[in-house]
Design an enzyme around this catalytic site. Structure first.
Site, PDB file in Angstrom:
ATOM      1  N   LYS A  10       0.832  -1.207   0.000  1.00 42.80           N
ATOM      2  CA  LYS A  10       0.000   0.000   0.000  1.00 42.80           C
ATOM      3  C   LYS A  10       0.869   1.261   0.000  1.00 42.80           C
ATOM      4  O   LYS A  10       2.095   1.202  -0.053  1.00 42.80           O
ATOM      5  CB  LYS A  10      -0.957  -0.019   1.194  1.00 42.80           C
ATOM      6  N   HIS A  11       0.213   2.427   0.097  1.00 41.16           N
ATOM      7  CA  HIS A  11       0.931   3.689  -0.058  1.00 41.16           C
ATOM      8  C   HIS A  11       1.964   3.931   1.032  1.00 41.16           C
ATOM      9  O   HIS A  11       3.046   4.466   0.777  1.00 41.16           O
ATOM     10  CB  HIS A  11      -0.066   4.847  -0.095  1.00 41.16           C
TER      11      HIS A  11
END
Length: 385
Positions: free
Chosen positions: A184-185
């Protein structure tokens, strides 16, 4: 083409992140200490929400949101089939019934028109998923929620940093979940969080993640002394550790840079593929700004001499770590056993047969991006002259 394997996603850890974790390991608290509160505040501030509650993972966070929303046996919750299973499983954990609405064939997000068709007197909530990082059509979804008195829990596992009509995702609905899995980010190793502006939901989430236990005198029915606590309902051990939270607090300071790099990769991919008839680049609604967790390339199979499986396998042979997101949840064996039928969500099932996810993560170098582009062109065939 490449000597080394390029994964579809990967964490970006630097020396500051490592130092933040080492500080915790040398300190007094490894779990449920001040780093949790600091991380929660940093996420809440970033998205503009009043409250944030950290969990051990995104699935646990979604489970907590379903509990806080009061979902129980007999309640129906509408979500999309184009997502990871957790978006639906969280409803089952609470004894609720999952109802799948089909997707919009342009955005790949849940279709508001089909949501309304699926609403019954038993519907309690909607869980829209911001697939690939592009926000779903929240105005339409919120209008339905208001009309039918429903709770909206955004599954924004892909969408930290995304905006909807100029506002950050995370403070727009009743509750919003973000995931901190390594692809994820930002990452906390494993981890998730719920953001909300609702104090009642916040209090329930805090207690839910720790066995249903409270030490708050204002909530307790009795008080034997300063050691006293009460378990008031059946909660879970879904706590995040200080080690994870310290990593997350370090990571979030670099989030905007991570997203900018993803957008640079997006631009290079789009420029390379936009005029190739065998593929279709992602579409973005004009009033959203995706944070681009995934780059999903749609294959125009009628213009290809190879199947999607062959495209996948050939790219893997070239050390390009492609993936497919996602197998429609209602077609998975467990959901089939529950009575969900293949063929019931035609847009989602058709999309699944046509898509492939290309590598996208901030550590990718320009040469990595070029390798992906050249490999895709090689496998699908050159542009017709």
């Amino acid at each position: 083409m490449r000597d080394t394997y390029l994964p579809y996603g990967k964490q970006c850890i630097d020396e500051n992140d490592i130092a933040a974790v080492v500080d915790i390991l040398r300190g007094d608290y490894l779990t449920t200490g001040p780093s949790i509160v600091n991380f929660e505040k940093s996420v809440a501030n970033y998205v503009g929400a009043k409250y944030a509650v950290a969990f051990s993972n995104g699935t646990a966070a979604l489970h907590g949101a379903c509990y806080a929303a009061g979902i129980t046996e007999g309640d129906e919750v509408i979500t999309t089939p184009i997502t990871f299973a957790a978006s639906a499983n969280c409803v089952l954990y609470q004894g609720g019934t999952v109802v799948f609405a089909d997707i919009d064939s342009q955005t790949y997000n849940i279709c508001p028109t089909d949501i309304e068709k699926k609403i019954t007197s038993n519907t309690k909530a909607i869980i829209p998923v911001h697939f690939t990082g592009q926000p779903a059509q929240l105005d339409e979804i919120h209008a339905l929620a208001k009309k039918y008195n429903l709770v909206v829990i955004e599954d924004a596992a892909h969408a930290l940093g995304a905006t909807y009509k100029g506002e950050k995702v995370g403070a727009l609905s009743d509750m919003t979940m973000f995931s901190f899995h390594p692809v994820k980010h930002i990452t906390t190793g494993e981890g998730g969080i719920i953001t909300t502006n609702n104090k009642e939901y916040y209090d329930k989430l805090i207690q839910f993640r720790s066995h249903g236990i409270t030490r708050d005198p204002a909530l307790m029915k009795g008080n034997h002394g300063p050691w006293y606590y009460e378990m008031q309902f059946l909660g879970y051990n879904y706590r995040m550790t200080d080690i994870q939270a310290a990593l997350g607090s370090s990571q979030i300071t670099k989030l905007d840079g991570f997203i900018n790099r993803r957008k640079e990769i997006l631009a290079e991919y789009n420029e390379a593929f936009v005029h190739i008839p065998q593929v279709q680049i992602p579409y973005q609604l004009p009033y959203t700004d995706s944070s681009w967790h995934l780059y999903v390339l749609k294959l125009n199979l009628d213009q290809l001499t190879v199947s999607r499986k062959e495209v996948f396998e050939e790219l893997q042979k070239l050390n390009i770590g492609v993936n497919v997101h996602y197998i429609p949840v209602h077609t998975l064996p467990y959901y089939q056993q529950l009575g969900y039928k293949k063929g019931s969500l035609q847009n989602a099932e058709k999309l699944y047969e046509e898509i492939i996810s290309l590598p996208m993560f901030p550590l990718m170098q320009d040469q990595d991006v070029n390798d992906v582009i050249e490999a895709v062109k090689l496998v699908i065939g050159k542009v017709k002259k």
